[in-house]
Design a protein around this motif. Sequence first.
Motif, PDB file in Angstrom:
ATOM      1  N   ILE A   1       0.419  -1.224   0.149  1.00 24.54           N
ATOM      2  CA  ILE A   1       0.019   0.078   0.302  1.00 24.54           C
ATOM      3  C   ILE A   1       0.247   1.355  -0.071  1.00 24.54           C
ATOM      4  N   GLU A   2       1.703   1.824   0.648  1.00 30.22           N
ATOM      5  CA  GLU A   2       2.784   2.061   0.802  1.00 30.22           C
ATOM      6  C   GLU A   2       3.757   2.528  -0.119  1.00 30.22           C
ATOM      7  N   HIS A   3       4.347   1.481  -1.003  1.00 27.64           N
ATOM      8  CA  HIS A   3       5.177   1.787  -2.169  1.00 27.64           C
ATOM      9  C   HIS A   3       3.840   1.678  -3.776  1.00 27.64           C
ATOM     10  N   ILE A   4       3.226   1.388  -4.197  1.00 24.85           N
ATOM     11  CA  ILE A   4       2.445   1.307  -5.378  1.00 24.85           C
ATOM     12  C   ILE A   4       1.121   2.079  -5.324  1.00 24.85           C
ATOM     13  N   ASP A   5       1.124   2.536  -6.254  1.00 25.94           N
ATOM     14  CA  ASP A   5       0.096   3.505  -6.367  1.00 25.94           C
ATOM     15  C   ASP A   5      -0.964   2.877  -6.809  1.00 25.94           C
ATOM     16  N   SER A   6      -1.526   2.039  -7.182  1.00 27.62           N
ATOM     17  CA  SER A   6      -2.579   1.549  -6.676  1.00 27.62           C
ATOM     18  C   SER A   6      -2.407   0.058  -6.373  1.00 27.62           C
ATOM     19  N   PHE A   7      -3.290  -0.310  -5.495  1.00 24.99           N
ATOM     20  CA  PHE A   7      -3.708  -2.275  -5.500  1.00 24.99           C
ATOM     21  C   PHE A   7      -3.207  -3.730  -7.213  1.00 24.99           C
ATOM     22  N   PRO A   8      -2.132  -3.650  -6.687  1.00 27.53           N
ATOM     23  CA  PRO A   8      -1.678  -4.238  -8.051  1.00 27.53           C
ATOM     24  C   PRO A   8      -2.756  -5.866  -7.945  1.00 27.53           C
ATOM     25  N   TYR A   9      -3.460  -6.121  -6.596  1.00 29.16           N
ATOM     26  CA  TYR A   9      -4.056  -7.326  -7.295  1.00 29.16           C
ATOM     27  C   TYR A   9      -6.205  -7.360  -7.899  1.00 29.16           C
ATOM     28  N   PRO A  10      -6.756  -6.174  -8.321  1.00 32.63           N
ATOM     29  CA  PRO A  10      -7.898  -6.017  -8.094  1.00 32.63           C
ATOM     30  C   PRO A  10      -8.538  -7.468  -8.563  1.00 32.63           C
ATOM     31  N   ASP A  11      -7.944  -8.102  -8.838  1.00 36.24           N
ATOM     32  CA  ASP A  11      -8.859  -8.864  -9.584  1.00 36.24           C
ATOM     33  C   ASP A  11      -9.031 -10.638  -9.040  1.00 36.24           C
ATOM     34  N   LYS A  12      -7.957 -10.422  -7.821  1.00 34.17           N
ATOM     35  CA  LYS A  12      -8.097 -11.768  -7.153  1.00 34.17           C
ATOM     36  C   LYS A  12      -8.871 -11.234  -5.496  1.00 34.17           C
ATOM     37  N   LYS A  13      -8.854 -12.469  -5.120  1.00 37.65           N
ATOM     38  CA  LYS A  13      -9.809 -12.434  -3.408  1.00 37.65           C
ATOM     39  C   LYS A  13      -8.288 -12.637  -2.974  1.00 37.65           C
ATOM     40  N   CYS A  14      -8.365 -11.807  -2.403  1.00 36.43           N
ATOM     41  CA  CYS A  14      -6.940 -11.359  -1.453  1.00 36.43           C
ATOM     42  C   CYS A  14      -6.785 -11.207   0.506  1.00 36.43           C
ATOM     43  N   TYR A  15      -7.005 -12.273   1.250  1.00 32.04           N
ATOM     44  CA  TYR A  15      -6.848 -12.460   2.473  1.00 32.04           C
ATOM     45  C   TYR A  15      -5.295 -11.986   3.123  1.00 32.04           C
ATOM     46  N   VAL A  16      -5.726 -10.505   4.210  1.00 30.19           N
ATOM     47  CA  VAL A  16      -4.011 -10.014   4.922  1.00 30.19           C
ATOM     48  C   VAL A  16      -4.728 -10.447   6.069  1.00 30.19           C
ATOM     49  N   PHE A  17      -4.025 -11.318   6.525  1.00 28.60           N
ATOM     50  CA  PHE A  17      -3.890 -12.118   8.213  1.00 28.60           C
ATOM     51  C   PHE A  17      -2.855 -10.887   8.957  1.00 28.60           C
ATOM     52  N   THR A  18      -3.686 -10.291  10.248  1.00 31.65           N
ATOM     53  CA  THR A  18      -3.379  -9.140  11.226  1.00 31.65           C
ATOM     54  C   THR A  18      -4.185  -9.731  12.754  1.00 31.65           C
ATOM     55  N   THR A  19      -3.227  -9.277  13.227  1.00 33.24           N
ATOM     56  CA  THR A  19      -3.722  -8.917  14.460  1.00 33.24           C
ATOM     57  C   THR A  19      -4.235  -8.127  14.668  1.00 33.24           C
ATOM     58  N   SER A  20      -4.399  -6.800  14.085  1.00 28.66           N
ATOM     59  CA  SER A  20      -4.559  -5.607  14.940  1.00 28.66           C
ATOM     60  C   SER A  20      -5.275  -4.783  13.439  1.00 28.66           C
ATOM     61  N   GLN A  21      -6.004  -4.837  12.769  1.00 31.56           N
ATOM     62  CA  GLN A  21      -6.432  -4.770  11.569  1.00 31.56           C
ATOM     63  C   GLN A  21      -8.285  -5.431  11.721  1.00 31.56           C
TER      64      GLN A  21
END
Length: 176
Positions: A59-79
Amino acid sequence: MAREIVVFIGMSLDGFIAKENDDLQWLEETEGEGDNGYTDMYQTIDTIIMGKRTYDYVIEHIDSFPYPDKKCYVFTTSQTEEDEHVEFVQEDVVSFTKKLKQQQGAKIWMVGGADLLDAFLQEQLIDEWIITITPHLLGSGIPLFKQPRPFEDLKLLETKRYGQMVQMHYQVRKEA
């Protein structure tokens, strides 16, 4: 049949995927060829898994989200907030992924980071490795493989050269 999990990643010759401060500039500046096999791999997947630190870097280094056409899971303990491109997961990484592997779909790309990758290694959840070696000796940083880890037998499927990089594609041999 269970879906396969693939790791597609770049690393230095001495085994590091990033410098200690998460710096990837050395990787981004390496003379490759085309997209170094990224498009070919990307067409085989429909799901992406990554850790929160990797997500924050993207998110910090790329202008637009690079995987908009895929299901994306982010593992977190805070978000916990919503994001239009990803689903934040606060469940156990291993049990969630085992359930995910049993669902219908194409391959799953385990993007990173190191802690998530280590959890997958410990449970032997990785089915394919596509590792691109760059012409760098970083000396220190975030290693691709943490110690200790279980033994795995791999079958070399292919090697390719992309400019100054060499890519190795392995399949994990599963015990019968």
